[in-house]
Write an enzyme that holds these catalytic residues in place. Structure first.
Site, PDB file in Angstrom:
ATOM      1  N   ARG A  59       2.446   7.867  -4.392  1.00 15.69           N
ATOM      2  CA  ARG A  59       3.848   7.439  -4.007  1.00 15.69           C
ATOM      3  C   ARG A  59       4.838   6.695  -4.797  1.00 15.69           C
ATOM      4  O   ARG A  59       5.875   6.665  -4.464  1.00 15.69           O
ATOM      5  CB  ARG A  59       3.763   7.077  -2.418  1.00 15.69           C
ATOM      6  CG  ARG A  59       3.416   8.113  -1.332  1.00 15.69           C
ATOM      7  CD  ARG A  59       3.182   7.712  -0.041  1.00 15.69           C
ATOM      8  NE  ARG A  59       2.329   6.702   0.156  1.00 15.69           N
ATOM      9  CZ  ARG A  59       0.862   7.047   0.287  1.00 15.69           C
ATOM     10  NH1 ARG A  59       0.615   8.027   0.501  1.00 15.69           N
ATOM     11  NH2 ARG A  59       0.076   5.840   0.523  1.00 15.69           N
ATOM     12  N   GLU A  96     -11.291  -0.468   1.810  1.00 13.17           N
ATOM     13  CA  GLU A  96     -11.722  -0.779   3.179  1.00 13.17           C
ATOM     14  C   GLU A  96     -13.327   0.065   3.090  1.00 13.17           C
ATOM     15  O   GLU A  96     -14.160  -0.519   3.557  1.00 13.17           O
ATOM     16  CB  GLU A  96     -10.800  -0.387   4.184  1.00 13.17           C
ATOM     17  CG  GLU A  96     -10.893  -1.413   5.433  1.00 13.17           C
ATOM     18  CD  GLU A  96      -9.777  -1.041   6.377  1.00 13.17           C
ATOM     19  OE1 GLU A  96      -8.684  -0.603   5.702  1.00 13.17           O
ATOM     20  OE2 GLU A  96      -9.910  -1.759   7.496  1.00 13.17           O
TER      21      GLU A  96
HETATM   22  P1  AMP Z   1      -4.387  -1.496  -0.703  1.00 15.27           P
HETATM   23  O1  AMP Z   1      -5.278  -1.785   0.284  1.00 15.27           O
HETATM   24  O2  AMP Z   1      -3.218  -2.563  -0.801  1.00 15.27           O
HETATM   25  O3  AMP Z   1      -4.935  -1.436  -2.076  1.00 15.27           O
HETATM   26  O4  AMP Z   1      -3.691  -0.109  -0.485  1.00 15.27           O
HETATM   27  C1  AMP Z   1      -4.333   1.027  -1.006  1.00 15.27           C
HETATM   28  C2  AMP Z   1      -3.406   2.316  -0.862  1.00 15.27           C
HETATM   29  O5  AMP Z   1      -2.975   2.896   0.126  1.00 15.27           O
HETATM   30  C3  AMP Z   1      -1.843   1.614  -1.397  1.00 15.27           C
HETATM   31  O6  AMP Z   1      -1.303   2.183  -2.447  1.00 15.27           O
HETATM   32  C4  AMP Z   1      -1.036   2.089  -0.028  1.00 15.27           C
HETATM   33  O7  AMP Z   1       0.020   2.818  -0.582  1.00 15.27           O
HETATM   34  C5  AMP Z   1      -1.771   2.914   0.689  1.00 15.27           C
HETATM   35  N1  AMP Z   1      -1.968   2.314   2.131  1.00 15.27           N
HETATM   36  C6  AMP Z   1      -2.861   1.315   2.414  1.00 15.27           C
HETATM   37  N2  AMP Z   1      -2.886   1.239   3.923  1.00 15.27           N
HETATM   38  C7  AMP Z   1      -1.908   1.810   4.157  1.00 15.27           C
HETATM   39  C8  AMP Z   1      -1.026   2.255   5.431  1.00 15.27           C
HETATM   40  N3  AMP Z   1      -1.434   1.628   6.904  1.00 15.27           N
HETATM   41  N4  AMP Z   1      -0.198   2.868   5.592  1.00 15.27           N
HETATM   42  C9  AMP Z   1       0.470   3.655   4.527  1.00 15.27           C
HETATM   43  N5  AMP Z   1      -0.303   3.284   3.156  1.00 15.27           N
HETATM   44  C10 AMP Z   1      -1.160   2.755   3.089  1.00 15.27           C
END
Ligand code: AMP
Length: 171
Positions: A59, A96
Site C-alpha cells: 500500500r 505480532e
Molecule cells: P507494523 O506493525 O507497523 O510493522 O505494521 C505492519 C504492516 O501491516 C504495516 O505496513 C501496516 O500497513 C500494516 N498494518 C498493521 N496493522 C494494521 C491495521 N490494524 N490496519 C491496517 N494495516 C495494518
C-alpha cells in the site's frame, strides 16, 4: 475535510482480535486522496530536501508515487523477498505473529541522497524500522518517515527513534 471519515474499521481481519484499518475508501475518493498526498509531502517541499521517496510494499506504493511527483523526487520500492532483480540488501523483523523480510536493491540510492520513507499505517513500527535500516545500509540519509494513519496505542514511534515521524491521521 475529515479524512478519518474515509477510514473503515474491519473487525477480526486478517485474524481474530485485529481491527484492520481499511484505507481503500480514502484512496478511492479524489479529493481525500489529493489531501492525503499533500499532507504526506508537507514539510518536505524545500528545494533539494528529498531526492527519493521510498514506498513500502504494497500500500505504500500507492502513496509514494504521487508524493515523489509532488516533491520533484524519484521513487524507490522496498519489497517482499524475491521481487527485485539484482543484488539486494535484506532485513528481517518480528511481527505480532511470525516474522517478515523486506528487500531493497543495493544500487537504489546514491550515497548521501536524502530519502523520505512512506507507508500507509504505522502499527508496531517494525516494518518502517526495517525500511529505514535498508535505506541507511545503502548509504543514504532518511530525512523522515510519513504515514497516512498512526495507531498511537501501539507506540510504533518508539521503533523509529531518531527519525522525524509524521502521521496525517492518528487514532
Ligand atoms: P507494523 O506493525 O507497523 O510493522 O505494521 C505492519 C504492516 O501491516 C504495516 O505496513 C501496516 O500497513 C500494516 N498494518 C498493521 N496493522 C494494521 C491495521 N490494524 N490496519 C491496517 N494495516 C495494518
Amino acid at each position: 475535510m475529515n479524512l478519518l471519515s474515509f477510514v473503515r474499521d474491519i473487525p477480526d481481519y486478517p485474524q481474530p482480535g485485529i481491527v484492520f484499518k481499511d484505507l481503500t475508501p480514502l484512496f478511492a475518493d479524489a479529493a481525500a486522496f489529493a489531501a492525503a498526498i499533500r499532507s504526506l509531502a508537507d514539510g518536505h517541499t524545500g528545494p533539494g530536501e528529498v531526492d527519493k521517496v521510498v514506498g513500502v510494499e504494497a500500500r505504500g506504493f500507492l502513496l509514494a508515487g504521487p508524493v515523489a511527483v509532488a516533491l520533484g523526487a524519484g521513487v524507490v520500492p522496498v519489497r517482499k523477498p524475491g521481487k527485485l532483480p539484482g543484488p539486494v540488501h535484506e532485513r528481517s523483523y518480528e511481527l505480532e505473529y511470525g516474522s517478515n523480510t523486506l528487500e531493497v536493491l543495493q544500487d537504489a540510492f546514491v550515497p548521501g541522497e536524502r530519502v523520505l520513507v512512506i507507508d500507509d499505517v504505522l502499527a508496531t513500527g517494525g516494518t518502517a524500522a526495517a525500511a529505514v535500516h535498508l535505506v541507511q545500509e545503502c548509504g543514504a540519509t532518511v530525512v523522515g518517515v510519513a504515514f497516512l494513519l498512526e495507531l498511537a496505542f501501539l507506540d510504533g514511534r518508539a521503533a523509529l527513534d531518531g527519525v522525524p515521524v509524521h502521521a496525517v491521521l492518528t487514532v
